[in-house]
Design a protein around this motif. Sequence first.
Motif, PDB file in Angstrom:
ATOM      1  N   LEU A  62      23.747  13.945  22.780  1.00 41.25           N
ATOM      2  CA  LEU A  62      24.156  12.744  22.049  1.00 41.25           C
ATOM      3  C   LEU A  62      22.974  11.807  21.824  1.00 41.25           C
ATOM      4  CD1 LEU A  62      27.528  11.986  23.863  1.00 41.25           C
ATOM      5  CD2 LEU A  62      27.277  12.705  21.488  1.00 41.25           C
ATOM      6  N   TYR A  63      22.175  11.634  22.862  1.00 42.95           N
ATOM      7  CA  TYR A  63      21.052  10.699  22.778  1.00 42.95           C
ATOM      8  C   TYR A  63      20.062  11.144  21.708  1.00 42.95           C
ATOM      9  CZ  TYR A  63      17.262   7.589  24.201  1.00 42.95           C
ATOM     10  OH  TYR A  63      16.281   6.621  24.203  1.00 42.95           O
ATOM     11  N   GLN A  64      19.719  12.431  21.715  1.00 44.32           N
ATOM     12  CA  GLN A  64      18.741  12.930  20.754  1.00 44.32           C
ATOM     13  C   GLN A  64      19.267  12.803  19.331  1.00 44.32           C
ATOM     14  OE1 GLN A  64      15.560  13.953  21.819  1.00 44.32           O
ATOM     15  NE2 GLN A  64      15.183  13.611  19.628  1.00 44.32           N
ATOM     16  N   MET A  65      20.575  12.980  19.154  1.00 44.36           N
ATOM     17  CA  MET A  65      21.175  12.814  17.839  1.00 44.36           C
ATOM     18  C   MET A  65      20.971  11.380  17.332  1.00 44.36           C
ATOM     19  SD  MET A  65      25.155  13.136  16.630  1.00 44.36           S
ATOM     20  CE  MET A  65      25.616  11.595  17.405  1.00 44.36           C
ATOM     21  N   VAL A  66      21.261  10.418  18.190  1.00 45.64           N
ATOM     22  CA  VAL A  66      21.114   9.009  17.802  1.00 45.64           C
ATOM     23  C   VAL A  66      19.643   8.680  17.571  1.00 45.64           C
ATOM     24  CG1 VAL A  66      21.467   6.614  18.524  1.00 45.64           C
ATOM     25  CG2 VAL A  66      23.240   8.315  18.991  1.00 45.64           C
ATOM     26  N   LEU A  67      18.770   9.170  18.434  1.00 47.02           N
ATOM     27  CA  LEU A  67      17.343   8.894  18.293  1.00 47.02           C
ATOM     28  C   LEU A  67      16.787   9.472  16.990  1.00 47.02           C
ATOM     29  CD1 LEU A  67      14.760   7.717  19.492  1.00 47.02           C
ATOM     30  CD2 LEU A  67      14.418   9.874  20.726  1.00 47.02           C
ATOM     31  N   ASP A  68      17.204  10.672  16.646  1.00 45.73           N
ATOM     32  CA  ASP A  68      16.747  11.275  15.386  1.00 45.73           C
ATOM     33  C   ASP A  68      17.161  10.438  14.182  1.00 45.73           C
ATOM     34  OD1 ASP A  68      15.611  13.358  16.788  1.00 45.73           O
ATOM     35  OD2 ASP A  68      17.253  14.776  16.412  1.00 45.73           O
ATOM     36  N   VAL A  69      18.386   9.904  14.237  1.00 43.76           N
ATOM     37  CA  VAL A  69      18.860   9.032  13.155  1.00 43.76           C
ATOM     38  C   VAL A  69      18.005   7.774  13.094  1.00 43.76           C
ATOM     39  CG1 VAL A  69      20.784   7.626  12.311  1.00 43.76           C
ATOM     40  CG2 VAL A  69      21.220   9.912  13.253  1.00 43.76           C
ATOM     41  N   GLU A  70      17.775   7.147  14.242  1.00 41.36           N
ATOM     42  CA  GLU A  70      17.002   5.905  14.260  1.00 41.36           C
ATOM     43  C   GLU A  70      15.611   6.114  13.686  1.00 41.36           C
ATOM     44  OE1 GLU A  70      15.272   2.355  17.036  1.00 41.36           O
ATOM     45  OE2 GLU A  70      14.804   4.471  17.296  1.00 41.36           O
ATOM     46  N   LYS A  71      14.943   7.173  14.112  1.00 37.40           N
ATOM     47  CA  LYS A  71      13.585   7.435  13.636  1.00 37.40           C
ATOM     48  C   LYS A  71      13.548   7.709  12.126  1.00 37.40           C
ATOM     49  CE  LYS A  71      11.340  10.187  16.694  1.00 37.40           C
ATOM     50  NZ  LYS A  71      11.226  11.197  17.788  1.00 37.40           N
ATOM     51  N   LYS A  72      14.549   8.418  11.626  1.00 38.17           N
ATOM     52  CA  LYS A  72      14.609   8.705  10.186  1.00 38.17           C
ATOM     53  C   LYS A  72      14.826   7.415   9.391  1.00 38.17           C
ATOM     54  CE  LYS A  72      15.051  10.739   6.206  1.00 38.17           C
ATOM     55  NZ  LYS A  72      16.189  11.576   5.841  1.00 38.17           N
ATOM     56  N   ILE A  73      15.750   6.576   9.854  1.00 42.90           N
ATOM     57  CA  ILE A  73      16.037   5.334   9.112  1.00 42.90           C
ATOM     58  C   ILE A  73      14.827   4.419   9.122  1.00 42.90           C
ATOM     59  CG2 ILE A  73      17.532   3.309   8.936  1.00 42.90           C
ATOM     60  CD1 ILE A  73      18.814   6.085   8.260  1.00 42.90           C
ATOM     61  N   TYR A 128      31.743  14.690  26.508  1.00 40.21           N
ATOM     62  CA  TYR A 128      31.172  13.529  25.829  1.00 40.21           C
ATOM     63  C   TYR A 128      31.961  12.233  26.067  1.00 40.21           C
ATOM     64  CZ  TYR A 128      28.644  17.093  23.101  1.00 40.21           C
ATOM     65  OH  TYR A 128      27.862  18.143  22.706  1.00 40.21           O
ATOM     66  N   ARG A 129      33.114  12.326  26.655  1.00 42.19           N
ATOM     67  CA  ARG A 129      33.958  11.128  26.816  1.00 42.19           C
ATOM     68  C   ARG A 129      33.313  10.108  27.764  1.00 42.19           C
ATOM     69  NH1 ARG A 129      39.552  14.397  27.965  1.00 42.19           N
ATOM     70  NH2 ARG A 129      39.505  15.648  26.042  1.00 42.19           N
ATOM     71  N   GLY A 130      33.489   8.841  27.413  1.00 42.11           N
ATOM     72  CA  GLY A 130      32.977   7.769  28.266  1.00 42.11           C
ATOM     73  C   GLY A 130      31.492   7.493  28.078  1.00 42.11           C
ATOM     74  N   ILE A 131      30.917   8.034  27.018  1.00 47.70           N
ATOM     75  CA  ILE A 131      29.486   7.814  26.749  1.00 47.70           C
ATOM     76  C   ILE A 131      29.328   6.896  25.538  1.00 47.70           C
ATOM     77  CG2 ILE A 131      27.308   8.889  26.062  1.00 47.70           C
ATOM     78  CD1 ILE A 131      28.171  11.398  27.536  1.00 47.70           C
ATOM     79  N   GLY A 132      28.504   5.880  25.693  1.00 45.61           N
ATOM     80  CA  GLY A 132      28.134   5.009  24.574  1.00 45.61           C
ATOM     81  C   GLY A 132      26.622   4.915  24.513  1.00 45.61           C
ATOM     82  N   ILE A 133      26.050   5.128  23.346  1.00 45.19           N
ATOM     83  CA  ILE A 133      24.590   5.126  23.185  1.00 45.19           C
ATOM     84  C   ILE A 133      24.216   4.305  21.960  1.00 45.19           C
ATOM     85  CG2 ILE A 133      22.553   6.550  22.676  1.00 45.19           C
ATOM     86  CD1 ILE A 133      24.016   8.873  24.130  1.00 45.19           C
ATOM     87  N   ARG A 134      23.255   3.406  22.136  1.00 46.23           N
ATOM     88  CA  ARG A 134      22.661   2.690  21.013  1.00 46.23           C
ATOM     89  C   ARG A 134      21.159   2.596  21.278  1.00 46.23           C
ATOM     90  NH1 ARG A 134      25.768  -1.272  20.939  1.00 46.23           N
ATOM     91  NH2 ARG A 134      24.626  -2.959  21.942  1.00 46.23           N
ATOM     92  N   ILE A 135      20.364   2.762  20.240  1.00 50.40           N
ATOM     93  CA  ILE A 135      18.911   2.631  20.334  1.00 50.40           C
ATOM     94  C   ILE A 135      18.487   1.680  19.228  1.00 50.40           C
ATOM     95  CG2 ILE A 135      16.697   3.828  20.398  1.00 50.40           C
ATOM     96  CD1 ILE A 135      18.316   6.442  20.946  1.00 50.40           C
ATOM     97  N   GLU A 136      17.769   0.628  19.599  1.00 51.96           N
ATOM     98  CA  GLU A 136      17.480  -0.447  18.645  1.00 51.96           C
ATOM     99  C   GLU A 136      16.030  -0.885  18.735  1.00 51.96           C
ATOM    100  OE1 GLU A 136      19.306  -4.884  17.631  1.00 51.96           O
ATOM    101  OE2 GLU A 136      19.466  -4.074  19.666  1.00 51.96           O
TER     102      GLU A 136
END
Length: 426
Positions: free
Chosen positions: A276-287, A388-396
Amino acid sequence: MIKEKEYKGRREKFAKKLQSDSVAIFCAAEQKVRSNDTEYPYRQDSNFYYLTGFKEDNSTLVFVKKNTTYKIYLFVEKKDPVKELWTGKRLGAEKAKELFDVDDVFEIEHFAPKLQEFLEEKNKLYYDFKVKNKLLDQVKLLAKNILYYKDAAKTVETMRLIKSTNEIKLIQKALEITKEAHHKAIQMSQKLSFEYELQAEIEYIFKKNGAYSDAYTSIVASGDNANTLHYIDNNMALNKGDLILIDAGCEYEYYSSDITRTIPVSGKFTKAQKELYQMVLDVEKKIISMMKPNILRSELQNEAEKMLCEGMVKLGILKGSVKKLLKDKVHKKYFPHGIGHYMGLDVHDQNPYKNQKNKEIPLKAGMILTIEPGIYLPEDDKKIPKKYRGIGIRIEDDILVTKEGYENLSKEILKEIKDIESYSSL
């Protein structure tokens, strides 16, 4: 530090935008009562501060324009040794005249009669429609000849869109302090027992380095708490195997930082957390890589939603066609917020996203925005794979738009999985 020359330039720029036969008034923020006779720590109104750099309450800034000529006046609290004994020293009118490059400075007790004089033969009044202030109540009583009321805030907040070199330096200083705080959190997460202990470590770093105010209430959300976007209770236990979403930034000389990192309590990510973390990080870096002058914030939003939706389908969190899921906004259940916001004197800077024609304002060099994709998977959502339940991830991160593209002002704050895991063991 920002010098008086820059504040004067801002005032002159604003004055030139005023229509003829007008008066514009900006009031300092009022003290806010916490309870009974105790008050919250004082924080100046951002627009007033942007034009003056003056931190005292019970003050006003007045512009008076006739044809193309204008005068600018500052009203301040008078010196009073008895009051100062209790609430601290005041600058006073005499000293203010030395420090502020305005046409004149008066004591605030003269505000009403002076304003009555200023309003003569004027038919337009500018003030900040959002501000509620006792001094503005006097203004409205005296403004008998006014035919047009205009929101002064909109003009200033448009000016605030583009940051000066000095403003950028202050934000960079805030980020240096915030970097130290987040890195301390990575190291301390395994040694502490409660969210509030980690919050205390972070905010100690802020204050130790001269950032006396938090830019906003820190979020230290472990486990399923991270799925409450504005969780600020920060009172639950830190459990091994959980992640901690830390959204915390300081304010340095009124300028904000805004950083979110998601770290493992135990110092190591589980396999599911890594996915999950790598998915969010990949999005952040692309944006972030897409940021440049003339791109629209909505384009960044759309790409982030598309990538997150694709990632959730790949991981089995969502099922079906990505195109249809996006059309039906199914993905919004797990990514409900925007990709980012303006940042500056306010953590959510009071700047317009649309112009006077209601068209979206494209990015311009000098703007600073956050980029903050996330995914929020509640513990009680049975549609989500159990792991995956109970996981929240944000990278800013905090991003400056440049003429060539962008600069990640917070790039030194660790966010790669391997870097977080390595640093946690130091």
